[in-house]
Write a protein that holds these residues in place. Sequence first.
Motif, PDB file in Angstrom:
ATOM      1  N   GLY B 102       0.760  -1.268   0.016  1.00 17.07           N
ATOM      2  CA  GLY B 102      -0.109   0.013   0.132  1.00 17.07           C
ATOM      3  C   GLY B 102       0.959   1.186   0.027  1.00 17.07           C
ATOM      4  O   GLY B 102       2.073   1.247   0.462  1.00 17.07           O
ATOM      5  N   ASP B 103       0.256   2.317  -0.654  1.00 19.59           N
ATOM      6  CA  ASP B 103       1.209   3.545  -0.612  1.00 19.59           C
ATOM      7  C   ASP B 103       1.333   4.356   0.556  1.00 19.59           C
ATOM      8  O   ASP B 103       2.450   4.950   0.819  1.00 19.59           O
ATOM      9  CB  ASP B 103       0.252   4.607  -1.579  1.00 19.59           C
ATOM     10  N   ASP B 104       0.532   4.006   1.746  1.00 24.71           N
ATOM     11  CA  ASP B 104       0.494   4.846   2.858  1.00 24.71           C
ATOM     12  C   ASP B 104       1.246   3.723   3.896  1.00 24.71           C
ATOM     13  O   ASP B 104       1.487   4.043   5.178  1.00 24.71           O
ATOM     14  CB  ASP B 104      -0.516   5.273   3.181  1.00 24.71           C
ATOM     15  N   TRP B 105       1.741   2.383   3.325  1.00 29.94           N
ATOM     16  CA  TRP B 105       2.329   1.501   4.207  1.00 29.94           C
ATOM     17  C   TRP B 105       3.941   1.975   4.519  1.00 29.94           C
ATOM     18  O   TRP B 105       4.629   1.968   3.703  1.00 29.94           O
ATOM     19  CB  TRP B 105       2.794  -0.093   3.612  1.00 29.94           C
ATOM     20  N   GLU B 106       4.017   2.352   5.898  1.00 29.36           N
ATOM     21  CA  GLU B 106       5.333   3.141   6.201  1.00 29.36           C
ATOM     22  C   GLU B 106       5.500   2.689   7.828  1.00 29.36           C
ATOM     23  O   GLU B 106       4.779   2.958   8.662  1.00 29.36           O
ATOM     24  CB  GLU B 106       4.986   4.472   5.814  1.00 29.36           C
ATOM     25  N   TRP B 107       6.569   2.017   8.046  1.00 32.62           N
ATOM     26  CA  TRP B 107       6.868   1.792   9.405  1.00 32.62           C
ATOM     27  C   TRP B 107       8.228   2.127   9.779  1.00 32.62           C
ATOM     28  O   TRP B 107       9.246   2.310   8.825  1.00 32.62           O
ATOM     29  CB  TRP B 107       6.905   0.282   9.626  1.00 32.62           C
ATOM     30  N   ILE B 108       8.349   2.533  11.087  1.00 31.87           N
ATOM     31  CA  ILE B 108       9.609   2.817  11.672  1.00 31.87           C
ATOM     32  C   ILE B 108      10.248   1.578  12.190  1.00 31.87           C
ATOM     33  O   ILE B 108       9.654   1.052  12.954  1.00 31.87           O
ATOM     34  CB  ILE B 108       9.764   3.921  12.838  1.00 31.87           C
ATOM     35  N   ILE B 109      11.600   1.363  11.513  1.00 28.98           N
ATOM     36  CA  ILE B 109      12.309   0.069  11.966  1.00 28.98           C
ATOM     37  C   ILE B 109      12.849   0.522  13.298  1.00 28.98           C
ATOM     38  O   ILE B 109      13.511   1.645  13.573  1.00 28.98           O
ATOM     39  CB  ILE B 109      13.615   0.242  11.142  1.00 28.98           C
ATOM     40  N   VAL B 110      13.036  -0.427  14.216  1.00 27.41           N
ATOM     41  CA  VAL B 110      13.795  -0.288  15.375  1.00 27.41           C
ATOM     42  C   VAL B 110      15.109  -0.844  15.163  1.00 27.41           C
ATOM     43  O   VAL B 110      15.327  -1.835  14.670  1.00 27.41           O
ATOM     44  CB  VAL B 110      12.974  -0.438  16.691  1.00 27.41           C
ATOM     45  N   GLN B 111      16.045  -0.730  16.106  1.00 28.90           N
ATOM     46  CA  GLN B 111      17.432  -1.182  16.364  1.00 28.90           C
ATOM     47  C   GLN B 111      17.269  -2.639  17.001  1.00 28.90           C
ATOM     48  O   GLN B 111      16.805  -2.329  18.195  1.00 28.90           O
ATOM     49  CB  GLN B 111      18.349  -0.411  16.891  1.00 28.90           C
ATOM     50  N   GLY B 112      17.556  -3.676  16.655  1.00 28.34           N
ATOM     51  CA  GLY B 112      17.518  -4.848  17.277  1.00 28.34           C
ATOM     52  C   GLY B 112      16.198  -5.839  17.069  1.00 28.34           C
ATOM     53  O   GLY B 112      15.340  -5.360  16.427  1.00 28.34           O
ATOM     54  N   THR B 113      16.312  -7.102  17.115  1.00 27.53           N
ATOM     55  CA  THR B 113      15.268  -7.999  17.082  1.00 27.53           C
ATOM     56  C   THR B 113      14.842  -8.629  18.183  1.00 27.53           C
ATOM     57  O   THR B 113      14.363  -9.991  18.053  1.00 27.53           O
ATOM     58  CB  THR B 113      15.764  -9.022  15.892  1.00 27.53           C
ATOM     59  N   GLU B 114      15.263  -8.160  19.355  1.00 21.52           N
ATOM     60  CA  GLU B 114      14.594  -9.096  20.643  1.00 21.52           C
ATOM     61  C   GLU B 114      13.101  -8.965  20.522  1.00 21.52           C
ATOM     62  O   GLU B 114      12.487  -7.837  19.904  1.00 21.52           O
ATOM     63  CB  GLU B 114      15.294  -8.424  21.827  1.00 21.52           C
ATOM     64  N   ASP B 115      12.334  -9.623  21.438  1.00 18.37           N
ATOM     65  CA  ASP B 115      10.933  -9.515  21.385  1.00 18.37           C
ATOM     66  C   ASP B 115      10.566  -7.976  21.776  1.00 18.37           C
ATOM     67  O   ASP B 115       9.659  -7.608  21.399  1.00 18.37           O
ATOM     68  CB  ASP B 115      10.290 -10.622  22.459  1.00 18.37           C
ATOM     69  N   GLY B 116      11.252  -7.477  22.854  1.00 21.24           N
ATOM     70  CA  GLY B 116      10.725  -6.340  23.116  1.00 21.24           C
ATOM     71  C   GLY B 116      11.124  -5.155  22.145  1.00 21.24           C
ATOM     72  O   GLY B 116      10.402  -4.073  22.063  1.00 21.24           O
ATOM     73  N   ASP B 117      12.025  -5.554  21.012  1.00 17.18           N
ATOM     74  CA  ASP B 117      12.113  -4.213  20.064  1.00 17.18           C
ATOM     75  C   ASP B 117      11.152  -4.606  19.048  1.00 17.18           C
ATOM     76  O   ASP B 117      10.253  -3.499  18.542  1.00 17.18           O
ATOM     77  CB  ASP B 117      13.528  -4.596  19.393  1.00 17.18           C
ATOM     78  N   LEU B 118      10.893  -5.765  18.736  1.00 19.00           N
ATOM     79  CA  LEU B 118       9.847  -5.963  17.468  1.00 19.00           C
ATOM     80  C   LEU B 118       8.286  -5.769  18.048  1.00 19.00           C
ATOM     81  O   LEU B 118       7.631  -5.496  16.946  1.00 19.00           O
ATOM     82  CB  LEU B 118      10.029  -7.725  17.289  1.00 19.00           C
ATOM     83  N   LYS B 119       8.053  -5.904  19.165  1.00 24.72           N
ATOM     84  CA  LYS B 119       6.723  -5.301  19.524  1.00 24.72           C
ATOM     85  C   LYS B 119       6.472  -3.697  19.131  1.00 24.72           C
ATOM     86  O   LYS B 119       5.390  -3.495  19.182  1.00 24.72           O
ATOM     87  CB  LYS B 119       6.531  -5.822  21.060  1.00 24.72           C
ATOM     88  N   ASN B 120       7.662  -2.991  18.808  1.00 22.29           N
ATOM     89  CA  ASN B 120       7.499  -1.684  18.489  1.00 22.29           C
ATOM     90  C   ASN B 120       7.418  -1.502  17.349  1.00 22.29           C
ATOM     91  O   ASN B 120       7.105  -0.385  16.578  1.00 22.29           O
ATOM     92  CB  ASN B 120       8.787  -0.873  19.285  1.00 22.29           C
TER      93      ASN B 120
END
Lengths: 51, 240
Positions: B102-120
């Motif tokens: 989608g054209d409005d599909w935009e996410w902010i990537i976080v540093q790290g792939t721990e559970d606590g990072d990926l939930k953000n």
Amino acid sequence: MYAWIWRHLPGPWPVRLLIYLILIAALVYALFIWVFPWAEDAFNISEVTVG
Amino acid sequence: MNQAAEGGVRNAPQRGVKSAPQRSVAALVAGGVGEFMLTAGAIVLLFVVYTLWGTGIQTANAQDDLRDQLGLDTGQLEKDPIPLDQLELGDAYGIIRIPRFGDDWEWIIVQGTEDGDLKNGPGHYLDSVDPGQLGNFAIAAHRSGHGEPMAEFPELRVGDVVEIETATGTFVYQLDDAPNGDPDGNRIDITETWVVDPVPGEPEDTKPTERRITLTTCWPRWGSSHRMYATGVLIGGEEV
């Protein structure tokens, strides 16, 4: 259990009903804030990384 | 009639005294078990509501905070950001855009792939390079719950574009290996870390000659017994 709680709540029935609903809402809130996040981690149900 | 009335009065509970209606022990136990099972059922249903929808609330809030971190309030990346190699776990890393979603599909990537990072939000594998560099820039993201950024992952096709924007510039990748609409396409085992190696499919110490991107998510969508991946190569972009 539910009937027992109902009998031990004070006041006329509308007050009891209100207290009961607040109790249930508080319980659901606690589940969402503490219990479910813990369960999600503990049971590894949403992992997306390799390794 | 008198007798009946008297009997009724005698058996009636006294005013103001709350006592349980008389029931046999068996009925009490059966009732208790029944209530317990109803309660357990309701809690399981609530847990489903939590995983599918409840987790998204927290993620949406976190994404808002991360946007602020990047200084996106004005629609422009902050000009004086923290260098990527000095980011801490969970910090805002950059932006990912996938037009296929989608054209409005935009996410902010976080540093790290721990559970606590990926939930953000989608997370950057710490061991992988930064976008635009030689090697493999790797990202993991949820496909169900937590805002389900990768919900449509199997729809990714070869040739699709993935755009990454960070403090160091904008980088455009084009997928050369993707599920191509197959719900089971590019399914791998949990331990198949080769997909995020510098040169996927080659020994880990192989010197990379390509600038690649790799995305991983869960398979099946509402479980995590396996993983899915898509990968591509840099085709353009500009450094800041």
